[in-house]
Design a protein around this motif. Structure first.
Motif, PDB file in Angstrom:
ATOM      1  N   LEU A 132       2.311 -41.987  23.342  1.00 13.21           N
ATOM      2  CA  LEU A 132       2.536 -40.611  22.889  1.00 13.21           C
ATOM      3  C   LEU A 132       4.019 -40.346  22.657  1.00 13.21           C
ATOM      4  CD1 LEU A 132       0.001 -38.713  25.157  1.00 13.21           C
ATOM      5  CD2 LEU A 132      -0.049 -38.805  22.657  1.00 13.21           C
ATOM      6  N   GLN A 133       4.866 -40.811  23.574  1.00 18.08           N
ATOM      7  CA  GLN A 133       6.299 -40.593  23.415  1.00 18.08           C
ATOM      8  C   GLN A 133       6.838 -41.311  22.183  1.00 18.08           C
ATOM      9  OE1 GLN A 133       7.514 -41.756  27.350  1.00 18.08           O
ATOM     10  NE2 GLN A 133       7.413 -39.661  28.103  1.00 18.08           N
ATOM     11  N   LYS A 134       6.292 -42.464  21.852  1.00 16.67           N
ATOM     12  CA  LYS A 134       6.746 -43.239  20.692  1.00 16.67           C
ATOM     13  C   LYS A 134       6.140 -42.704  19.385  1.00 16.67           C
ATOM     14  CE  LYS A 134       6.448 -47.895  18.742  1.00 16.67           C
ATOM     15  NZ  LYS A 134       5.300 -47.890  17.856  1.00 16.67           N
ATOM     16  N   ASP A 135       4.834 -42.462  19.391  1.00 18.41           N
ATOM     17  CA  ASP A 135       4.123 -42.175  18.149  1.00 18.41           C
ATOM     18  C   ASP A 135       3.754 -40.710  17.921  1.00 18.41           C
ATOM     19  OD1 ASP A 135       4.109 -44.862  17.280  1.00 18.41           O
ATOM     20  OD2 ASP A 135       2.417 -45.297  18.612  1.00 18.41           O
ATOM     21  N   TRP A 136       3.898 -39.862  18.922  1.00 13.96           N
ATOM     22  CA  TRP A 136       3.578 -38.441  18.763  1.00 13.96           C
ATOM     23  C   TRP A 136       4.562 -37.622  19.586  1.00 13.96           C
ATOM     24  CZ3 TRP A 136      -1.950 -36.099  19.790  1.00 13.96           C
ATOM     25  CH2 TRP A 136      -2.064 -34.868  19.133  1.00 13.96           C
ATOM     26  N   SER A 174      15.150 -31.196  22.888  1.00  9.76           N
ATOM     27  CA  SER A 174      14.100 -32.180  23.093  1.00  9.76           C
ATOM     28  C   SER A 174      13.462 -31.987  24.465  1.00  9.76           C
ATOM     29  CB  SER A 174      14.693 -33.584  22.978  1.00  9.76           C
ATOM     30  OG  SER A 174      13.678 -34.534  23.105  1.00  9.76           O
ATOM     31  N   SER A 175      12.207 -32.352  24.556  1.00  6.99           N
ATOM     32  CA  SER A 175      11.499 -32.229  25.829  1.00  6.99           C
ATOM     33  C   SER A 175      10.736 -33.518  26.103  1.00  6.99           C
ATOM     34  CB  SER A 175      10.537 -31.044  25.778  1.00  6.99           C
ATOM     35  OG  SER A 175       9.496 -31.308  24.858  1.00  6.99           O
ATOM     36  N   ASP A 176      10.070 -33.569  27.235  1.00 11.14           N
ATOM     37  CA  ASP A 176       9.305 -34.759  27.573  1.00 11.14           C
ATOM     38  C   ASP A 176       7.962 -34.805  26.859  1.00 11.14           C
ATOM     39  OD1 ASP A 176       7.787 -32.892  28.895  1.00 11.14           O
ATOM     40  OD2 ASP A 176       8.139 -33.707  30.886  1.00 11.14           O
ATOM     41  N   GLY A 177       7.619 -33.777  26.132  1.00 14.82           N
ATOM     42  CA  GLY A 177       6.396 -33.759  25.349  1.00 14.82           C
ATOM     43  C   GLY A 177       5.247 -33.007  25.973  1.00 14.82           C
ATOM     44  N   PHE A 178       5.274 -32.743  27.270  1.00 13.15           N
ATOM     45  CA  PHE A 178       4.128 -32.102  27.909  1.00 13.15           C
ATOM     46  C   PHE A 178       3.788 -30.744  27.319  1.00 13.15           C
ATOM     47  CE2 PHE A 178       4.830 -35.051  31.541  1.00 13.15           C
ATOM     48  CZ  PHE A 178       3.581 -35.634  31.506  1.00 13.15           C
ATOM     49  N   ARG A 179       4.789 -29.921  27.053  1.00  8.36           N
ATOM     50  CA  ARG A 179       4.511 -28.607  26.479  1.00  8.36           C
ATOM     51  C   ARG A 179       3.876 -28.763  25.091  1.00  8.36           C
ATOM     52  NH1 ARG A 179       9.203 -24.396  25.627  1.00  8.36           N
ATOM     53  NH2 ARG A 179       9.849 -25.490  27.489  1.00  8.36           N
ATOM     54  N   PHE A 180       4.420 -29.673  24.296  1.00  7.79           N
ATOM     55  CA  PHE A 180       3.885 -29.931  22.957  1.00  7.79           C
ATOM     56  C   PHE A 180       2.455 -30.459  23.035  1.00  7.79           C
ATOM     57  CE2 PHE A 180       3.455 -33.247  19.573  1.00  7.79           C
ATOM     58  CZ  PHE A 180       3.243 -32.370  18.519  1.00  7.79           C
ATOM     59  N   TRP A 181       2.210 -31.480  23.862  1.00  9.72           N
ATOM     60  CA  TRP A 181       0.858 -32.056  23.958  1.00  9.72           C
ATOM     61  C   TRP A 181      -0.120 -31.058  24.556  1.00  9.72           C
ATOM     62  CZ3 TRP A 181       3.887 -36.491  26.420  1.00  9.72           C
ATOM     63  CH2 TRP A 181       4.479 -37.263  25.422  1.00  9.72           C
ATOM     64  N   SER A 182       0.343 -30.235  25.482  1.00  8.92           N
ATOM     65  CA  SER A 182      -0.520 -29.179  26.029  1.00  8.92           C
ATOM     66  C   SER A 182      -0.922 -28.214  24.926  1.00  8.92           C
ATOM     67  CB  SER A 182       0.191 -28.419  27.155  1.00  8.92           C
ATOM     68  OG  SER A 182       0.395 -29.245  28.261  1.00  8.92           O
ATOM     69  N   HIS A 183       0.045 -27.841  24.081  1.00  5.15           N
ATOM     70  CA  HIS A 183      -0.249 -26.966  22.937  1.00  5.15           C
ATOM     71  C   HIS A 183      -1.286 -27.614  22.022  1.00  5.15           C
ATOM     72  CE1 HIS A 183       0.243 -24.607  19.281  1.00  5.15           C
ATOM     73  NE2 HIS A 183       0.451 -25.757  18.665  1.00  5.15           N
ATOM     74  N   PHE A 230      -6.575 -37.706  22.842  1.00  3.04           N
ATOM     75  CA  PHE A 230      -5.240 -38.190  22.497  1.00  3.04           C
ATOM     76  C   PHE A 230      -5.266 -39.643  22.025  1.00  3.04           C
ATOM     77  CE2 PHE A 230      -4.008 -34.431  24.943  1.00  3.04           C
ATOM     78  CZ  PHE A 230      -3.044 -33.899  24.087  1.00  3.04           C
ATOM     79  N   GLU A 231      -6.120 -40.439  22.607  1.00  4.20           N
ATOM     80  CA  GLU A 231      -6.259 -41.829  22.161  1.00  4.20           C
ATOM     81  C   GLU A 231      -6.766 -41.875  20.715  1.00  4.20           C
ATOM     82  OE1 GLU A 231      -7.755 -45.741  24.395  1.00  4.20           O
ATOM     83  OE2 GLU A 231      -9.333 -44.229  24.130  1.00  4.20           O
ATOM     84  N   ALA A 232      -7.738 -41.041  20.391  1.00  5.21           N
ATOM     85  CA  ALA A 232      -8.270 -40.979  19.028  1.00  5.21           C
ATOM     86  C   ALA A 232      -7.199 -40.503  18.049  1.00  5.21           C
ATOM     87  CB  ALA A 232      -9.491 -40.057  18.977  1.00  5.21           C
ATOM     88  N   ALA A 233      -6.411 -39.507  18.448  1.00  4.02           N
ATOM     89  CA  ALA A 233      -5.345 -39.003  17.574  1.00  4.02           C
ATOM     90  C   ALA A 233      -4.323 -40.098  17.273  1.00  4.02           C
ATOM     91  CB  ALA A 233      -4.665 -37.795  18.214  1.00  4.02           C
ATOM     92  N   LEU A 234      -3.957 -40.874  18.289  1.00  4.66           N
ATOM     93  CA  LEU A 234      -3.004 -41.970  18.076  1.00  4.66           C
ATOM     94  C   LEU A 234      -3.577 -43.032  17.136  1.00  4.66           C
ATOM     95  CD1 LEU A 234      -1.661 -42.300  21.719  1.00  4.66           C
ATOM     96  CD2 LEU A 234      -0.328 -41.590  19.712  1.00  4.66           C
ATOM     97  N   LYS A 235      -4.863 -43.333  17.282  1.00  7.40           N
ATOM     98  CA  LYS A 235      -5.506 -44.320  16.403  1.00  7.40           C
ATOM     99  C   LYS A 235      -5.552 -43.817  14.962  1.00  7.40           C
ATOM    100  CE  LYS A 235      -8.341 -46.624  19.859  1.00  7.40           C
ATOM    101  NZ  LYS A 235      -9.705 -46.817  20.383  1.00  7.40           N
ATOM    102  N   LEU A 236      -5.862 -42.536  14.777  1.00  9.89           N
ATOM    103  CA  LEU A 236      -5.910 -41.977  13.423  1.00  9.89           C
ATOM    104  C   LEU A 236      -4.519 -41.953  12.788  1.00  9.89           C
ATOM    105  CD1 LEU A 236      -8.488 -39.088  13.841  1.00  9.89           C
ATOM    106  CD2 LEU A 236      -8.769 -41.168  12.459  1.00  9.89           C
ATOM    107  N   LYS A 237      -3.496 -41.648  13.573  1.00 10.78           N
ATOM    108  CA  LYS A 237      -2.129 -41.654  13.042  1.00 10.78           C
ATOM    109  C   LYS A 237      -1.774 -43.049  12.545  1.00 10.78           C
ATOM    110  CE  LYS A 237       2.712 -40.870  14.208  1.00 10.78           C
ATOM    111  NZ  LYS A 237       3.279 -42.141  13.855  1.00 10.78           N
ATOM    112  N   LYS A 238      -2.103 -44.041  13.336  1.00  9.08           N
ATOM    113  CA  LYS A 238      -1.820 -45.423  12.947  1.00  9.08           C
ATOM    114  C   LYS A 238      -2.619 -45.810  11.704  1.00  9.08           C
ATOM    115  CE  LYS A 238      -1.536 -50.035  14.906  1.00  9.08           C
ATOM    116  NZ  LYS A 238      -1.712 -50.853  16.116  1.00  9.08           N
TER     117      LYS A 238
END
Length: 155
Positions: free
Chosen positions: A21-25, A32-41, A61-69
């Motif tokens: 998630l940190q690398k691809d989303w 900048s943040s650690d991503g938690f607020r964004f991923w929670s949103h 989240f796993e499905a979203a990463l696969k679709l992005k790729k």
């Protein structure tokens, strides 16, 4: 899986996906943040619609990463000669490049940068209920980009 709203609960559910998630989303917000607020949103806005016995936070989240790729939008644009080079490109060419690469027409939202250039802000693609395949979006985006040309800044 019940709806979970807290960052701690989210971090437990997606702990095995954190590096991906940190690398691809990542969150591109400033500061900048650690991503938690964004991923929670993202989970609250989109993921909770997918909640079922089979699809919880981790699967979402796993499905979203696969679709992005699978979409690989930057490569689709570069292959069509649309590069992050500070130039402006025809929005229809951007849509066509993405459709040719994925098989599906994206919805695109634009914004205006500090220099008053219109630019692509978000690309929307829809997925089937399992989150494994793209589909044509059943409802058009309300905030569609109305520009003919958009700036593609260097990065």
């Amino acid at each position: 899986m019940p709806y979970i709203s807290g960052n701690l609960s989210l971090s437990i559910q997606i702990s095995g996906l954190m590096s991906s998630l940190q690398k691809d989303w990542p969150s591109l917000s400033c500061p900048s943040s650690d991503g938690f607020r964004f991923w929670s949103h993202e989970w609250i806005k989109h993921g909770t619609c997918a909640v079922s016995e089979e699809i919880g936070q981790h699967v979402y989240f796993e499905a979203a990463l696969k679709l992005k790729k699978k979409a690989n939008l930057l490569q689709a644009l570069i292959s069509a000669g649309i590069k992050p080079d500070g130039e402006s490109y025809d929005l229809d060419s951007i849509r066509l490049a993405i459709k040719e690469a994925t098989g599906f027409t994206p919805d695109i939202e634009c914004n205006t940068d500090a220099s008053k250039n219109r630019q692509v802000y978000q690309v929307f693609m829809c997925a089937d209920i399992s989150g494994s395949e793209f589909i044509e979006c059943p409802v058009p985006l309300k905030k569609r980009c109305k520009s003919n040309k958009v700036h593609f800044p260097e990065f």
